[in-house]
Design an enzyme around this catalytic site. Structure first.
Site, short mmCIF file in Angstrom:
data_model
loop_
_atom_site.label_atom_id
_atom_site.label_comp_id
_atom_site.label_asym_id
_atom_site.label_seq_id
_atom_site.Cartn_x
_atom_site.Cartn_y
_atom_site.Cartn_z
N HIS A 119 -2.28 6.62 7.52
CA HIS A 119 -1.55 7.41 6.91
C HIS A 119 -2.41 8.81 6.86
O HIS A 119 -1.52 10.14 6.87
CB HIS A 119 -0.94 6.94 5.75
CG HIS A 119 0.50 6.16 5.85
ND1 HIS A 119 1.45 6.75 6.24
CD2 HIS A 119 0.51 5.04 5.33
CE1 HIS A 119 2.50 5.74 6.30
NE2 HIS A 119 2.00 4.57 5.82
N GLY B 41 0.84 -1.08 -0.21
CA GLY B 41 -0.11 0.12 -0.05
C GLY B 41 0.77 1.12 -0.07
O GLY B 41 1.92 1.21 0.54
N CYS C 69 6.37 -0.68 6.26
CA CYS C 69 5.61 0.48 5.49
C CYS C 69 6.91 0.98 4.73
O CYS C 69 7.98 1.15 4.79
CB CYS C 69 5.47 1.67 6.97
SG CYS C 69 5.11 3.10 6.09
N LEU C 70 6.63 1.55 3.58
CA LEU C 70 7.69 2.03 2.58
C LEU C 70 8.32 3.12 2.96
O LEU C 70 9.49 3.69 2.62
CB LEU C 70 7.22 2.14 1.20
CG LEU C 70 6.67 0.87 0.30
CD1 LEU C 70 5.88 1.44 -1.03
CD2 LEU C 70 7.86 0.04 0.04
N HIS D 198 -3.76 0.53 7.72
CA HIS D 198 -2.65 1.08 7.80
C HIS D 198 -2.52 2.52 6.91
O HIS D 198 -2.16 3.40 7.26
CB HIS D 198 -1.64 -0.02 7.17
CG HIS D 198 -0.13 0.63 7.19
ND1 HIS D 198 0.86 -0.11 8.03
CD2 HIS D 198 0.33 1.52 6.62
CE1 HIS D 198 1.93 0.66 7.57
NE2 HIS D 198 1.41 1.40 6.54
N GLU D 199 -3.20 2.23 5.63
CA GLU D 199 -3.23 3.44 4.77
C GLU D 199 -4.08 4.64 5.35
O GLU D 199 -3.85 5.72 5.14
CB GLU D 199 -3.54 2.80 3.49
CG GLU D 199 -2.60 1.98 2.58
CD GLU D 199 -1.13 2.12 2.84
OE1 GLU D 199 -0.74 3.41 2.69
OE2 GLU D 199 -0.28 1.44 3.04
N GLN E 12 2.88 9.80 1.57
CA GLN E 12 4.12 9.38 1.45
C GLN E 12 4.94 9.78 0.28
O GLN E 12 6.03 9.51 0.35
CB GLN E 12 4.00 7.85 1.42
CG GLN E 12 3.54 7.38 2.92
CD GLN E 12 3.23 5.71 2.89
OE1 GLN E 12 2.51 5.46 2.42
NE2 GLN E 12 4.40 5.14 3.18
NI NI Z 1 2.79 2.92 5.44
#
Ligand code: NI
Length: 173
Positions: free
Chosen positions: A140, A46, A94-95, A136-137, A51
């Site tokens: 963000h 995701g 997480c990226l 999770h997204e 991000q």
């Molecule tokens: Ni993330």
């Protein structure tokens, strides 16, 4: 589609609460395509707009199994309609936190309302990995990171390591 640079924690922008998208237009569709390309390049499940530094309530996910075709989802202005009282624990990454993983507890199932890339209202029910990923997204979009679900001690260890890695990188360049 363009791969955009991903913000790496600690970065103040990752703590921003993103704004609702007023109109799903060509710019938003380009953003969603770029998010997808950037996510696939990073081998993530995701990626949220913030991000890549864009504070808009939009993200992409794809949790397809390795031996099945891609199943991208693009979501704008998501809203949780219902989440199950049952919880599950999943090891998340997480990226924006390269190479860090930690177990996080979240709702096992949920129902969401969102706009798709054509601006159409849709609803989705999700369980397991997809449910985890969606939560999770959405976090963000509210400036919340998966490490914020951890104990202060665990979060402190990860954030100090990241800050140290950043200082080392700054000295190298
Ligand atoms: Ni993330």
């Amino acid at each position: 589609m363009t791969v955009r640079p991903i913000l790496i924690a600690p970065d103040k922008r990752l703590k921003i609460r993103s704004n609702p998208v007023e109109r799903v237009d060509a710019e938003i569709r380009t953003l969603l395509d770029d998010l997808l390309e950037t996510m696939y390049r990073g081998d993530g499940l995701g990626l949220a707009a913030i991000q890549v530094g864009v504070p808009k309530r939009a993200f992409v996910v794809d949790v397809h199994a390795p031996d099945t075709p891609p199943a991208p989802l693009k979501l704008v202005n998501p809203e949780i309609l219902w989440s199950s009282p049952e919880r599950i624990i999943y090891e998340e990454g997480c990226l924006s936190f390269p190479e860090y993983f930690a177990e996080v507890e979240r709702a096992a199932e949920l129902r969401l309302r969102y706009l798709d890339e054509a601006g159409e209202a849709r609803e989705i029910e999700a369980a397991e990995t997809l449910a985890i990923c969606l939560q999770h997204e959405i976090d963000h979009l509210d400036g919340k990171l998966f490490v914020d679900h951890l104990s202060l001690v665990k979060r402190g260890i990860i954030m100090r390591k990241l800050a140290k890695a950043r200082r080392a990188q700054a000295q190298d360049s």
